[in-house]
Design a protein around this motif. Structure first.
Motif, short mmCIF file in Angstrom:
data_model
loop_
_atom_site.label_atom_id
_atom_site.label_comp_id
_atom_site.label_asym_id
_atom_site.label_seq_id
_atom_site.Cartn_x
_atom_site.Cartn_y
_atom_site.Cartn_z
N GLU A 377 -13.49 -3.21 -9.75
CA GLU A 377 -14.41 -2.52 -10.62
C GLU A 377 -14.97 -3.50 -11.64
O GLU A 377 -14.25 -4.32 -12.18
CB GLU A 377 -13.73 -1.36 -11.34
N ASN A 381 -18.95 0.02 -12.16
CA ASN A 381 -19.51 0.24 -10.84
C ASN A 381 -18.41 0.07 -9.80
O ASN A 381 -17.93 -1.04 -9.57
CB ASN A 381 -20.64 -0.76 -10.56
N LEU A 383 -16.75 -0.53 -6.38
CA LEU A 383 -17.16 -1.20 -5.15
C LEU A 383 -16.12 -0.91 -4.09
O LEU A 383 -14.93 -1.18 -4.28
CB LEU A 383 -17.28 -2.70 -5.39
N PHE A 396 -20.26 -1.60 2.91
CA PHE A 396 -20.22 -1.72 1.46
C PHE A 396 -20.73 -0.43 0.84
O PHE A 396 -21.73 0.15 1.30
CB PHE A 396 -21.10 -2.88 0.97
N ASP A 397 -20.07 0.00 -0.23
CA ASP A 397 -20.48 1.19 -0.97
C ASP A 397 -20.36 0.87 -2.46
O ASP A 397 -19.27 0.72 -3.00
CB ASP A 397 -19.58 2.37 -0.61
N VAL A 398 -21.52 0.72 -3.13
CA VAL A 398 -21.53 0.35 -4.54
C VAL A 398 -22.60 1.17 -5.25
O VAL A 398 -23.62 1.53 -4.64
CB VAL A 398 -21.78 -1.16 -4.71
N THR A 403 -28.55 -5.71 -4.47
CA THR A 403 -27.39 -6.61 -4.51
C THR A 403 -27.52 -7.68 -3.44
O THR A 403 -28.27 -7.54 -2.47
CB THR A 403 -26.08 -5.84 -4.29
N THR A 423 -27.49 1.45 -2.09
CA THR A 423 -26.11 1.42 -2.58
C THR A 423 -25.10 1.38 -1.44
O THR A 423 -23.95 1.02 -1.66
CB THR A 423 -25.82 2.66 -3.45
N LYS A 424 -25.54 1.76 -0.23
CA LYS A 424 -24.66 1.73 0.92
C LYS A 424 -25.32 0.90 2.02
O LYS A 424 -26.49 1.14 2.35
CB LYS A 424 -24.36 3.13 1.43
N ILE A 441 -20.19 -10.28 -4.00
CA ILE A 441 -21.38 -9.46 -4.16
C ILE A 441 -21.86 -9.56 -5.60
O ILE A 441 -21.09 -9.46 -6.55
CB ILE A 441 -21.10 -7.98 -3.76
N ASP A 443 -25.24 -8.72 -8.53
CA ASP A 443 -26.39 -7.86 -8.80
C ASP A 443 -27.63 -8.72 -8.98
O ASP A 443 -27.60 -9.95 -8.79
CB ASP A 443 -26.13 -6.96 -10.02
N ILE A 449 -20.25 -8.71 -9.06
CA ILE A 449 -19.71 -7.35 -9.13
C ILE A 449 -18.30 -7.33 -8.55
O ILE A 449 -17.41 -6.65 -9.06
CB ILE A 449 -20.62 -6.38 -8.36
#
Length: 458
Positions: A377, A381, A383, A396-398, A403, A423-424, A441, A443, A449
């Motif tokens: 985290e 956010n 992750l 990935f799910d953020v 990104t 985001t996914k 990863i 931003d 992140i």
């Protein structure tokens, strides 16, 4: 003796024609039993062992016998002399001894309160064979130094009980210190200084005077670490007691490459320039095994999910051991003291050091150490990356858009970079062989992140 005296005059005139004399002493002015232009604050030789001689003098009316028959060196220093930072000075001396005696030179930096490295000893007995002979050495002032005491260091001399008064100790008849053309440095990147594939992996530019630049990744009591770009071979330690930069400063230095017990460093810094606001390199994800490799010496790295197998109570040096399953890695307290918990897994960022034949990871502060949770985290956010192990796809799910994901192998080499607007998203692993990899990863502000290790198993 008359011939030597004439030659000395020629040398001095020639020197004055091409260089500036900052100190000249024929050791002919004495008061209270010692020469008045010597016996500076860092003199350690006893005044009783500095003996005025008036027989056989070739320059002025007196010379000095420096007596130290022990194996522990004694310093005979000038009074303070104004000097120029970065300037190289030539120290010329007429000396002699009968059967034994060694002499070397150095300086004490009165501005920064530090001794220089000593030059090698001159075997005065072998060089002079009992007759006055001209010898010389050079010293270079560090950045910031404007005042110094020049040092004559003597050891193993003829004792005060030698057969003739003329031959006790080491005779010093005249000393001239002049500016000398500074040695020419060669510009190299840190990678060029560090990269080698030949064991024992000494720098190909060992002992050379070099100019190099980098961003300060860490600062400790005796120097700092510079890195020029991401990845292996791009970091180096600078041994520097004088200059104290801040992390993130962009620094350019001129100094000498040295292999200190197979640890490449730059020392004897004569030029130093620092500018705030440099861009810190991204820590290179590595396994605890590969972190031990030569290529990461001086580099900023990060290990993930590394289990603590031995805490700081296990030894007297506050070292702790971590292992992500690939091999053990020692973490050291040189920059930050931390008390880990055995059997707890950590994500640790730090600089790779090398001491006592062991590679060591140096966390810089508490922000470099985190308990591994599997979900990272940052900035609130969450992750989530799955599955792990993965086969053909990594999901990935953020909770933010825009990104960038980079995939690295265990050597830190970037294998794949993808930019994502949602985001996914998923990253294809079709071209990856079975093994251990890392993702990072960031931003759209290039802020990390999250980063972690994953396994490909097909």
């Amino acid at each position: 003796m008359k011939k030597l005296f004439t030659f000395l005059i020629v040398v001095c005139v020639g020197t004055l024609s091409f260089a500036q004399t900052v100190f000249q002493s024929n050791l002919s002015s004495w008061a209270a039993g010692v020469p008045t232009d010597w016996m500076g604050s860092k003199t350690s030789i006893s005044p009783a062992n500095v003996v005025e001689q008036t027989v056989g003098v070739t320059y002025g009316t007196s010379m000095a016998s420096l007596i130290n028959a022990t194996t522990t060196h004694k310093r005979f220093t000038t009074q303070p002399v104004a000097v120029t930072p970065g300037e190289t000075y030539l120290i010329e001396m007429w000396v002699a001894c009968q059967t034994t005696g060694q002499l070397r030179t150095a300086y004490y930096d009165l501005t920064n309160l530090a001794y220089s490295t000593y030059n090698s000893y001159i075997d005065v007995a072998a060089a002079s064979a009992g007759n006055l002979v001209l010898v010389s050495q050079t010293v270079t002032m560090p950045a910031g130094c404007t005042s110094a005491e020049f040092i004559l260091s003597v050891v193993n001399t003829d004792p005060a009980t030698a057969g003739s008064p003329f031959f006790i100790g080491i005779l010093v008849d005249s000393v001239a210190i002049t500016t000398s053309a500074p040695p020419v440095s060669t510009p190299y990147t840190i990678n060029q200084i560090q990269f080698t594939t030949t064991p024992p992996y000494d720098s190909p530019h060992n002992t050379e005077l070099v100019e190099t630049s980098g961003v300060v990744t860490g600062v400790q009591y005796n120097g700092y670490y510079l890195q020029d770009g991401n990845g292996p071979w791009n970091g180096i330690f600078v041994l520097d007691y004088t200059n104290i930069p801040n992390r993130g400063d962009s620094v350019t230095i001129t100094g000498t490459v040295d292999e200190y017990f197979n640890y490449t460093e730059i020392k004897n810094i004569i030029i130093y320039n620092a500018v705030a606001g440099g861009v810190l390199p991204t820590p290179t994800p590595v396994t605890t095994l590969t972190a031990n490799e030569e290529q990461y010496e001086g580099c900023l790295v990060k290990v993930l999910n590394a289990n603590c197998s031995a805490d700081t109570t296990s030894n007297a040096f506050r070292e702790w051991t971590i292992n992500d399953g690939s091999g053990a890695l020692v973490a050291d307290d040189k920059m930050f003291i931390y008390a880990p918990t055995v059997s707890t897994s950590y994500n640790v960022t730090g600089i790779m050091d090398f001491a006592f034949s062991v590679a060591k990871l140096l966390p810089r502060d508490i922000n470099d150490i985190a308990i591994a949770t599997g979900i990272i985290e940052n900035k609130s956010n969450a992750l989530l990356v799955y599955p792990n192990p993965a086969k053909n796809l990594l999901h990935f799910d953020v909770n933010i858009n825009n990104t960038t994901v980079q995939i690295f192998d265990v050597t830190g080499k970037t294998l794949q970079t993808t930019n994502n607007n949602s985001t996914k998203f998923t990253v294809s692993l079709d071209n990856f062989d079975n093994g251990i990899y890392f993702y990072s990863i960031t931003d759209n502000n290039n802020t990390i992140i999250g980063t972690n290790r994953f396994i490909v198993a097909k």
